[in-house]
Design a protein around this motif. Structure first.
Motif, PDB file in Angstrom:
ATOM      1  N   LYS A  90     -13.697 -27.850  81.453  1.00  0.00           N
ATOM      2  CA  LYS A  90     -14.073 -28.014  82.861  1.00  0.00           C
ATOM      3  C   LYS A  90     -15.507 -28.499  83.039  1.00  0.00           C
ATOM      4  N   ILE A  91     -16.423 -28.032  82.187  1.00  0.00           N
ATOM      5  CA  ILE A  91     -17.827 -28.378  82.404  1.00  0.00           C
ATOM      6  C   ILE A  91     -18.134 -29.845  82.112  1.00  0.00           C
ATOM      7  N   TYR A  92     -17.172 -30.563  81.517  1.00  0.00           N
ATOM      8  CA  TYR A  92     -17.372 -31.997  81.263  1.00  0.00           C
ATOM      9  C   TYR A  92     -16.520 -32.856  82.196  1.00  0.00           C
ATOM     10  N   GLN A  93     -15.783 -32.239  83.111  1.00  0.00           N
ATOM     11  CA  GLN A  93     -14.949 -32.973  84.052  1.00  0.00           C
ATOM     12  C   GLN A  93     -15.769 -33.449  85.249  1.00  0.00           C
ATOM     13  N   GLN A  94     -15.134 -34.248  86.088  1.00  0.00           N
ATOM     14  CA  GLN A  94     -15.829 -34.907  87.194  1.00  0.00           C
ATOM     15  C   GLN A  94     -16.535 -33.923  88.120  1.00  0.00           C
ATOM     16  N   GLY A  95     -15.894 -32.775  88.405  1.00  0.00           N
ATOM     17  CA  GLY A  95     -16.504 -31.818  89.328  1.00  0.00           C
ATOM     18  C   GLY A  95     -17.867 -31.344  88.852  1.00  0.00           C
ATOM     19  N   TRP A  96     -17.955 -30.955  87.591  1.00  0.00           N
ATOM     20  CA  TRP A  96     -19.234 -30.490  87.057  1.00  0.00           C
ATOM     21  C   TRP A  96     -20.205 -31.650  86.848  1.00  0.00           C
ATOM     22  N   ARG A  97     -19.691 -32.820  86.527  1.00  0.00           N
ATOM     23  CA  ARG A  97     -20.592 -33.977  86.368  1.00  0.00           C
ATOM     24  C   ARG A  97     -21.296 -34.282  87.693  1.00  0.00           C
ATOM     25  N   THR A  98     -20.597 -34.065  88.798  1.00  0.00           N
ATOM     26  CA  THR A  98     -21.217 -34.256  90.115  1.00  0.00           C
ATOM     27  C   THR A  98     -22.330 -33.244  90.346  1.00  0.00           C
ATOM     28  N   VAL A  99     -22.101 -31.992  89.932  1.00  0.00           N
ATOM     29  CA  VAL A  99     -23.137 -30.959  90.062  1.00  0.00           C
ATOM     30  C   VAL A  99     -24.362 -31.326  89.251  1.00  0.00           C
ATOM     31  N   PHE A 100     -24.149 -31.773  88.019  1.00  0.00           N
ATOM     32  CA  PHE A 100     -25.280 -32.142  87.153  1.00  0.00           C
ATOM     33  C   PHE A 100     -26.069 -33.310  87.729  1.00  0.00           C
ATOM     34  N   SER A 101     -25.380 -34.273  88.304  1.00  0.00           N
ATOM     35  CA  SER A 101     -26.068 -35.440  88.867  1.00  0.00           C
ATOM     36  C   SER A 101     -26.859 -35.066  90.120  1.00  0.00           C
ATOM     37  N   ALA A 102     -26.404 -34.024  90.838  1.00  0.00           N
ATOM     38  CA  ALA A 102     -27.121 -33.598  92.047  1.00  0.00           C
ATOM     39  C   ALA A 102     -28.424 -32.898  91.680  1.00  0.00           C
ATOM     40  N   ASP A 103     -28.367 -31.910  90.810  1.00  0.00           N
ATOM     41  CA  ASP A 103     -29.575 -31.195  90.361  1.00  0.00           C
ATOM     42  C   ASP A 103     -29.227 -30.399  89.107  1.00  0.00           C
ATOM     43  N   ALA A 104     -29.494 -30.989  87.962  1.00  0.00           N
ATOM     44  CA  ALA A 104     -29.128 -30.353  86.698  1.00  0.00           C
ATOM     45  C   ALA A 104     -29.950 -29.095  86.418  1.00  0.00           C
ATOM     46  N   ASN A 105     -31.114 -28.966  87.061  1.00  0.00           N
ATOM     47  CA  ASN A 105     -32.003 -27.845  86.762  1.00  0.00           C
ATOM     48  C   ASN A 105     -31.495 -26.504  87.290  1.00  0.00           C
ATOM     49  N   VAL A 106     -30.563 -26.530  88.233  1.00  0.00           N
ATOM     50  CA  VAL A 106     -30.088 -25.268  88.807  1.00  0.00           C
ATOM     51  C   VAL A 106     -28.968 -24.650  87.967  1.00  0.00           C
ATOM     52  N   VAL A 107     -28.493 -25.366  86.949  1.00  0.00           N
ATOM     53  CA  VAL A 107     -27.333 -24.925  86.177  1.00  0.00           C
ATOM     54  C   VAL A 107     -27.774 -24.065  84.992  1.00  0.00           C
ATOM     55  N   ASP A 108     -27.067 -22.958  84.781  1.00  0.00           N
ATOM     56  CA  ASP A 108     -27.276 -22.108  83.610  1.00  0.00           C
ATOM     57  C   ASP A 108     -26.423 -22.678  82.483  1.00  0.00           C
ATOM     58  N   LEU A 109     -27.011 -23.567  81.685  1.00  0.00           N
ATOM     59  CA  LEU A 109     -26.239 -24.245  80.644  1.00  0.00           C
ATOM     60  C   LEU A 109     -25.771 -23.288  79.554  1.00  0.00           C
ATOM     61  N   HIS A 110     -26.591 -22.299  79.234  1.00  0.00           N
ATOM     62  CA  HIS A 110     -26.209 -21.385  78.152  1.00  0.00           C
ATOM     63  C   HIS A 110     -24.977 -20.576  78.526  1.00  0.00           C
ATOM     64  N   LYS A 111     -24.840 -20.257  79.781  1.00  0.00           N
ATOM     65  CA  LYS A 111     -23.669 -19.512  80.233  1.00  0.00           C
ATOM     66  C   LYS A 111     -22.417 -20.389  80.182  1.00  0.00           C
ATOM     67  N   LEU A 112     -22.581 -21.666  80.532  1.00  0.00           N
ATOM     68  CA  LEU A 112     -21.443 -22.586  80.517  1.00  0.00           C
ATOM     69  C   LEU A 112     -21.040 -22.965  79.099  1.00  0.00           C
ATOM     70  N   GLY A 113     -22.018 -23.106  78.230  1.00  0.00           N
ATOM     71  CA  GLY A 113     -21.740 -23.477  76.846  1.00  0.00           C
ATOM     72  C   GLY A 113     -23.036 -23.555  76.075  1.00  0.00           C
ATOM     73  N   PRO A 114     -23.243 -22.673  75.098  1.00  0.00           N
ATOM     74  CA  PRO A 114     -24.533 -22.624  74.396  1.00  0.00           C
ATOM     75  C   PRO A 114     -24.861 -23.895  73.613  1.00  0.00           C
ATOM     76  N   HIS A 115     -23.841 -24.723  73.343  1.00  0.00           N
ATOM     77  CA  HIS A 115     -24.076 -25.995  72.644  1.00  0.00           C
ATOM     78  C   HIS A 115     -23.591 -27.150  73.521  1.00  0.00           C
ATOM     79  N   PHE A 116     -24.074 -27.172  74.748  1.00  0.00           N
ATOM     80  CA  PHE A 116     -23.572 -28.105  75.752  1.00  0.00           C
ATOM     81  C   PHE A 116     -23.677 -29.553  75.283  1.00  0.00           C
ATOM     82  N   TYR A 117     -24.839 -29.971  74.815  1.00  0.00           N
ATOM     83  CA  TYR A 117     -25.038 -31.371  74.439  1.00  0.00           C
ATOM     84  C   TYR A 117     -24.288 -31.719  73.155  1.00  0.00           C
ATOM     85  N   GLY A 118     -24.380 -30.855  72.156  1.00  0.00           N
ATOM     86  CA  GLY A 118     -23.713 -31.128  70.887  1.00  0.00           C
ATOM     87  C   GLY A 118     -22.207 -31.164  71.034  1.00  0.00           C
ATOM     88  N   PHE A 119     -21.643 -30.181  71.730  1.00  0.00           N
ATOM     89  CA  PHE A 119     -20.199 -30.121  71.914  1.00  0.00           C
ATOM     90  C   PHE A 119     -19.726 -31.311  72.750  1.00  0.00           C
TER      91      PHE A 119
END
Length: 216
Positions: A90-119
């Protein structure tokens, strides 16, 4: 006294993980949702809830939804044989991509996936039609969060940064630590507490070999 463990850099942002890296080993065990495109005989014993029973030789039926570790999904994926297809987390689908494009700084990436970029980078291995959008989202998310991470690492000296670091993915935590280490080294240098510059062991060993050759 030598260190017990020398950190090995992750290779997850490239085509393959580095299996000498503890970060990559942990990341490769994260689960990925997949769907079987062909029956899988004798594998039902490992997925009892999906097994067809004894009459089907414990086969996993075609169309079954499973969650496999990344390393296993990559090993089974084959465009020609069509053994399985991958569903985007889900965190790589369109819905979350829209959230990241709006303001990526408000997202708790570690909670969503501790290896967000690598995965996310390893998902590009599966030839999804959304690969271009995923890679662009990963890049823009990193760019959007990078400045705040480095600014915080430089302006939070001797302060409690646990709340900030808790929201960072593992790669971002490494960047934050690097920034703080650089700041600490700079302040030590300003106070005249920097370590004395000495020749590297390679140079010293070269000089010893050269003297030995001259003596011979």
């Amino acid at each position: 006294m030598s260190e017990a463990y020398f950190r090995v850099e992750s290779g997850a942002l490239g085509p393959e993980e580095n299996f000498l890296s503890l970060d990559d080993i942990l990341m490769s065990h994260e689960k990925l949702p997949v769907r079987t495109e062909t029956p899988m005989p004798r594998l039902g014993a490992f997925f009892l809830e999906r097994s067809g029973g004894a009459e089907t030789d414990h086969a996993i039926p075609q169309g079954s939804k499973l969650e496999l570790p990344l390393w296993l999904a990559k090993g089974l994926f084959d465009n020609k044989r069509r053994i399985l297809s991958v569903d985007l987390p889900k965190i790589y689908q369109q819905g979350w991509r829209t959230v990241f494009s709006a303001d990526a700084n408000v997202v708790d990436l570690h909670k969503l996936g501790p290896h967000f970029y690598g995965f996310g980078s390893q998902l590009l291995h599966f030839d999804s039609p959304e690969n271009a959008d995923i890679s662009q989202s990963l890049l823009q998310t990193f760019i959007g969060r990078f400045r705040r991470i480095m600014d915080s690492s430089q302006n939070a000296y001797n302060e409690d940064t646990s709340a900030l670091v808790a929201r960072l993915d593992e790669m971002e935590r490494g960047l934050f630590q690097t920034g703080q280490k650089g700041l600490n080294n700079f302040q030590c240098w300003e106070k005249g507490q920097a370590s004395q510059i000495t020749a590297s062991s390679l140079v010293q060993n070269y000089k010893k070999r050269k003297l030995t050759d001259m003596d011979n």
